[in-house]
Design a protein around this motif. Structure first.
Motif, mmCIF file in Angstrom:
data_model
loop_
_atom_site.group_PDB
_atom_site.id
_atom_site.type_symbol
_atom_site.label_atom_id
_atom_site.label_comp_id
_atom_site.label_asym_id
_atom_site.label_seq_id
_atom_site.Cartn_x
_atom_site.Cartn_y
_atom_site.Cartn_z
ATOM 1 N N PRO A 82 3.699 -13.942 -12.732
ATOM 2 C CA PRO A 82 2.880 -14.947 -13.593
ATOM 3 C C PRO A 82 4.038 -15.828 -14.643
ATOM 4 C CG PRO A 82 1.538 -12.980 -13.669
ATOM 5 C CD PRO A 82 2.669 -12.708 -12.741
ATOM 6 N N TRP A 120 3.564 -18.551 -22.215
ATOM 7 C CA TRP A 120 3.870 -17.077 -22.249
ATOM 8 C C TRP A 120 3.038 -16.348 -23.174
ATOM 9 C CZ3 TRP A 120 9.845 -17.985 -21.507
ATOM 10 C CH2 TRP A 120 10.276 -18.205 -20.254
ATOM 11 N N LEU A 123 -0.353 -15.339 -22.181
ATOM 12 C CA LEU A 123 0.110 -14.108 -21.149
ATOM 13 C C LEU A 123 0.430 -12.850 -21.757
ATOM 14 C CD1 LEU A 123 0.464 -13.508 -18.140
ATOM 15 C CD2 LEU A 123 2.584 -14.067 -18.076
ATOM 16 N N GLY A 208 -3.135 -10.130 -16.021
ATOM 17 C CA GLY A 208 -1.961 -10.915 -15.705
ATOM 18 C C GLY A 208 -2.230 -11.952 -14.910
ATOM 19 N N TYR A 211 -5.374 -14.638 -15.852
ATOM 20 C CA TYR A 211 -5.073 -15.628 -16.932
ATOM 21 C C TYR A 211 -4.023 -16.789 -16.273
ATOM 22 C CZ TYR A 211 -1.796 -17.392 -20.436
ATOM 23 O OH TYR A 211 -1.416 -18.290 -21.408
ATOM 24 N N LEU A 212 -3.203 -16.332 -14.918
ATOM 25 C CA LEU A 212 -2.553 -17.003 -14.300
ATOM 26 C C LEU A 212 -3.326 -18.158 -13.738
ATOM 27 C CD1 LEU A 212 0.225 -18.058 -13.382
ATOM 28 C CD2 LEU A 212 0.218 -16.520 -11.452
ATOM 29 N N ALA A 343 -7.950 -11.782 -20.523
ATOM 30 C CA ALA A 343 -7.364 -12.744 -19.936
ATOM 31 C C ALA A 343 -8.121 -14.043 -20.380
ATOM 32 C CB ALA A 343 -7.239 -12.702 -18.431
#
Length: 439
Positions: A82, A120, A123, A208, A211-212, A343
């Protein structure tokens, strides 16, 4: 020009980012690092060990030596990948097709780097929050894993001294024994046998990778088609640099004109056409309003598939903990719920809604509220004084204001833009950091 009075507010020109703002976001990163370290410490404490029954079939599964998704692979898939994808998307595809010709490269890179930073930071918030919550709960509850008995190596010869509950029978059926019955000399393996709830693989993969998925869907406008509510900001509000597409010196009764005539007299840019096509305010320009069914369209299927790949990868990782006998079903589901919540929250904390935000992250905090806003403040993006407007990342428009004889303030939030107009101030529109147009 250092200051520009506009509609009762001040636009301050900044040649570089304020050190206060840099420290503010640096402190955000520091807080995340601290919580990550604390989460690591919590995850390595000796867990509370819940008593169990030697006849419990739910903890009698064999110990799987070779996991389907070991921890090192989880880190690569759910964290490193990610990070890399967010970087590629932010540096290659941002700011997109709404940038008019003549926009300075420095301004474009400023937007790219901000979107990268916001991506970032969100994340990191998602992963660290899931990590902290999960590790704290694991050792607090001390629930046996499905393979506990294979890790335990119980002292059956002295069974009677470990019985702490249940009914005493000759076969020990229904009796609970103390965890001290386990004599496995490998303390790390034994302690880990009492960390079933919740699943760390499930929470981390969801944090992770979901969220991506949200980040990719946002940047490429992958959403279920929707109809904007009445009064919603027109599509031009979400251009990368809307102030640069406004025709100077033209006074109209309705909303501002977003054409590139001054820079592209031959034909409007694609961004201008997109902005014009998608907003219901066209009627106020005396143009034909498109049919409702033309207000939105379904994204291409291949883009939907790309956005869903991280989500399905997280489901696979979580599922692997079931067939590897590492977690009970509820432990996996609850861990996945933790990661899903962190997320979604982290994405929305730093990004506009997918269906309405045109892929943009929220802008930075104002210098005056970099660390504190206090009671009575409705936003961290506005300055302390009522009516102040921020130049944001489009401060070059101040130069345009000088050339055209009127101000085009950039960085105003919708709240700031509605502030009381000073007597005699020109009636102009103000762009927000994200490009929201307010009259």
């Amino acid at each position: 020009m250092d200051d520009l009075d506009l509609a009762g507010g001040n636009v301050r020109r900044r040649g570089r980012a304020s050190w206060v703002l840099v420290l503010s976001y640096g402190f955000d990163w520091l807080v995340l690092v601290v919580f990550a370290v604390v989460g690591y410490v919590l995850g390595n404490l000796t867990p509370n060990k819940r008593p169990f029954s030697l006849d419990d079939r739910d903890i009698a599964f064999p110990f799987t030596v070779k996991e389907t998704v070991p921890t090192w692979l989880l880190v690569i898939v759910a964290i490193v990948a990610p990070i890399a994808v967010v970087a590629v998307v932010a540096l290659v595809f941002v700011p997109g097709a709404t940038v008019p010709a003549g926009t300075p490269k420095s301004l474009i890179w400023k937007r790219k780097l901000w979107e990268l930073h916001a991506g970032w930071l969100g994340l990191a918030l998602s992963i660290v929050a899931a990590w902290f919550i999960t590790n704290g709960m694991k050792n607090l509850f001390g629930k046996p894993r499905p393979d506990l008995l294979s890790r335990c190596q119980p002292d059956l010869d002295n069974l009677s001294r470990y019985i702490i509950g249940g009914l005493k029978t000759a076969t020990a059926s229904g009796q609970l024994v103390s965890p001290s019955i386990c004599k496995n000399p490998d303390k790390a393996t034994l302690d880990d046998g009492f960390r079933s709830y919740p699943s760390g693989h499930s929470s981390s993969s969801a944090a992770g990778l979901i969220y991506l998925s949200l980040f990719v869907a946002s940047k490429f406008a992958i959403t279920i088609p929707f109809l904007a509510p009445a009064g919603f900001a027109d599509a031009s509000a979400f251009a990368a640099f809307p102030s640069r597409t406004r025709l100077p010196g033209i006074k109209v009764a309705g909303p501002d004109t977003y054409e590139l005539g001054a820079r592209h007299a031959a034909a409007p840019s694609r961004s201008t056409l997109d902005a014009t096509l998608g907003n219901k305010g066209i009627a106020r320009h005396n143009r034909t309003v498109a049919a409702v069914r033309r207000q939105a369209a379904a994204p291409p299927i291949y883009l939907l598939c790309i956005a869903l790949v991280p989500f399905f990868a997280s489901v696979f990782i979580a599922g692997s903990r079931w067939w590897d006998f590492r977690h009970h079903g509820f432990d996996i589901l609850f861990g996945y719920l933790i990661g899903t919540i962190t997320a979604i929250f982290s994405f929305r904390y730093y990004h506009l809604p997918i269906s309405q935000g045109a892929g943009w992250a929220w802008g930075p905090r104002s210098n005056e509220k970099a660390f504190w806003a206090g009671v009575g403040s409705f936003s961290y993006a506005t300055d302390r004084l009522r009516g102040e407007y921020r130049s944001g990342d489009e401060e070059e428009a101040l130069g345009a204001a000088d050339a055209f004889g009127h101000g085009s303030a950039l960085g105003a939030t919708p709240h700031a833009a509605s502030a009381r107009k000073a007597p005699g101030a020109p009636s102009v529109a103000h762009d927000s950091y994200m490009g929201a147009s307010e009259s």
